[in-house]
Design an enzyme around this catalytic site. Structure first.
Site, mmCIF file in Angstrom:
data_model
loop_
_atom_site.group_PDB
_atom_site.id
_atom_site.type_symbol
_atom_site.label_atom_id
_atom_site.label_comp_id
_atom_site.label_asym_id
_atom_site.label_seq_id
_atom_site.Cartn_x
_atom_site.Cartn_y
_atom_site.Cartn_z
ATOM 1 N N HIS A 142 -19.151 9.551 0.782
ATOM 2 C CA HIS A 142 -19.424 8.232 1.369
ATOM 3 C C HIS A 142 -20.938 8.024 1.412
ATOM 4 O O HIS A 142 -21.676 8.933 1.801
ATOM 5 C CB HIS A 142 -18.825 8.156 2.779
ATOM 6 C CG HIS A 142 -18.997 6.807 3.395
ATOM 7 N ND1 HIS A 142 -18.240 5.720 3.012
ATOM 8 C CD2 HIS A 142 -19.869 6.363 4.325
ATOM 9 C CE1 HIS A 142 -18.633 4.661 3.693
ATOM 10 N NE2 HIS A 142 -19.618 5.025 4.508
ATOM 11 N N ASP A 178 -13.266 6.979 6.743
ATOM 12 C CA ASP A 178 -14.599 7.578 6.703
ATOM 13 C C ASP A 178 -14.891 8.395 7.966
ATOM 14 O O ASP A 178 -16.045 8.502 8.394
ATOM 15 C CB ASP A 178 -15.683 6.504 6.511
ATOM 16 C CG ASP A 178 -15.491 5.716 5.225
ATOM 17 O OD1 ASP A 178 -15.059 6.312 4.226
ATOM 18 O OD2 ASP A 178 -15.768 4.501 5.229
ATOM 19 N N ASN A 201 -13.860 13.366 0.079
ATOM 20 C CA ASN A 201 -14.428 12.055 -0.251
ATOM 21 C C ASN A 201 -15.943 12.129 -0.128
ATOM 22 O O ASN A 201 -16.469 12.948 0.632
ATOM 23 C CB ASN A 201 -13.899 11.004 0.732
ATOM 24 C CG ASN A 201 -14.402 9.607 0.415
ATOM 25 O OD1 ASN A 201 -14.446 9.202 -0.762
ATOM 26 N ND2 ASN A 201 -14.801 8.859 1.430
ATOM 27 N N SER A 203 -22.646 11.530 2.595
ATOM 28 C CA SER A 203 -21.866 12.569 3.272
ATOM 29 C C SER A 203 -20.641 12.917 2.433
ATOM 30 O O SER A 203 -19.955 12.008 1.948
ATOM 31 C CB SER A 203 -21.347 12.070 4.635
ATOM 32 O OG SER A 203 -22.372 11.523 5.422
ATOM 33 N N ARG A 222 0.822 -1.212 0.000
ATOM 34 C CA ARG A 222 0.000 0.000 0.000
ATOM 35 C C ARG A 222 0.858 1.265 0.000
ATOM 36 O O ARG A 222 0.556 2.247 -0.669
ATOM 37 C CB ARG A 222 -0.907 -0.048 1.246
ATOM 38 C CG ARG A 222 -2.135 0.792 1.169
ATOM 39 C CD ARG A 222 -3.033 0.549 2.370
ATOM 40 N NE ARG A 222 -3.792 -0.684 2.284
ATOM 41 C CZ ARG A 222 -4.856 -0.870 1.516
ATOM 42 N NH1 ARG A 222 -5.311 0.098 0.767
ATOM 43 N NH2 ARG A 222 -5.491 -2.015 1.511
HETATM 44 C C1 GAR Z 1 -20.680 6.259 -4.580
HETATM 45 O O1 GAR Z 1 -21.926 5.821 -4.112
HETATM 46 C C2 GAR Z 1 -19.801 6.677 -3.436
HETATM 47 O O2 GAR Z 1 -20.525 7.236 -2.381
HETATM 48 C C3 GAR Z 1 -19.182 5.377 -3.032
HETATM 49 O O3 GAR Z 1 -18.902 4.720 -4.229
HETATM 50 C C4 GAR Z 1 -19.896 5.099 -5.189
HETATM 51 C C5 GAR Z 1 -19.202 5.491 -6.454
HETATM 52 O O4 GAR Z 1 -20.128 5.728 -7.477
HETATM 53 N N1 GAR Z 1 -17.990 5.572 -2.265
HETATM 54 C C6 GAR Z 1 -17.622 4.796 -1.258
HETATM 55 O O5 GAR Z 1 -18.263 3.827 -0.913
HETATM 56 C C7 GAR Z 1 -16.344 5.218 -0.570
HETATM 57 N N2 GAR Z 1 -16.207 4.559 0.680
HETATM 58 P P1 GAR Z 1 -19.681 6.416 -8.818
HETATM 59 O O6 GAR Z 1 -18.430 5.673 -9.307
HETATM 60 O O7 GAR Z 1 -20.833 6.201 -9.748
HETATM 61 O O8 GAR Z 1 -19.400 7.843 -8.527
#
Ligand code: GAR
Length: 210
Positions: A109, A145, A107, A136, A65
């Site tokens: 979430h 998060d 970010n 959020s 990582r």
């Molecule tokens: C979104 O729903 C975002 O909130 C989530 O991934 C999706 C991406 O959708 N993010 C997470 O879960 C981060 N922990 P997208 O690729 O269509 O924007």
């Protein structure tokens, strides 16, 4: 005009919302690059269609990582961004990476933080019989998060919802609130001070702007 780098792993519908908001002038900024850790992320197609610079940096070619995050930071810094936007970037970031972008790393979430950090947020809200759920936008800190929330949007949970129908309702709100927060940042109205988010100098509540 602020320079923005967007990191994605998948569909990129939030990226699309930000692309559209930059094109219309709602966000006074421009996307300098879109970087994905997966070559098949559909968001790369969206970025190409918008004429944006794209790069794939697969985590699979790095031994750990830390090494990946160093390479990722190098790729980001080529574009000297004012803001780094995580838009469905499904990687846990190292403390060194988070420190490097302190105050300029956002970010989104899919939950009403601090509820449901981590994965499968929609199913967990349904399993707990929650009557409301949401999303959020927050500054990123070392705590997964857990950084200061800037803005949340709520949606109702209906008795016949499954994770997919609920995710769709949440997504609509994501596409509304993420461009708004990026707009605030690009207007120099939004700052992070340690564990606080401030909008127009006012400290935002734990659940963000209300
Ligand atoms: C979104 O729903 C975002 O909130 C989530 O991934 C999706 C991406 O959708 N993010 C997470 O879960 C981060 N922990 P997208 O690729 O269509 O924007």
């Amino acid at each position: 005009m602020k320079s923005i780098v967007v990191l994605i792993s998948g569909s990129g519908s939030n990226l699309q919302a930000i692309i559209d908001a930059c094109s219309s002038g709602f966000i006074p900024g421009r996307i300098s690059a879109v970087i994905a850790n997966k070559a098949n992320a559909y968001g790369l197609v969206r970025a190409n269609e918008a004429g944006l610079s794209t790069q794939v940096l697969s985590h699979k070619t790095y031994k750990d990582r830390e090494q990946y995050d160093i390479a990722l930071a190098d790729a980001i810094d080529q574009h000297q961004p004012d803001l780094v936007v995580l838009a469905g970037f499904m990687r846990i970031l190292t403390p060194a990476f988070v420190q490097r972008y302190h105050g300029r790393l956002l970010n989104i979430h899919p939950s009403l933080l601090p509820k449901y950090q981590g994965l499968h947020t929609h199913q967990r809200a349904i399993d707990n019989n929650d009557s409301e759920h949401g999303c959020s936008v927050h500054f990123v800190t070392d705590e997964l998060d857990g950084g200061p929330v800037v803005l949340q949007a709520k949606v109702p949970v209906f008795s016949d919802d499954d994770a997919e129908s609920l995710a769709e309702r949440v997504h609509e709100q994501e596409h509304r609130i993420y461009p708004l927060v990026v707009r605030w940042f690009c207007q120099n109205r939004l700052q992070q001070h340690a564990d606080q988010a401030r909008l127009d100098g006012q400290v935002l509540a734990a659940n963000g702007y209300a």
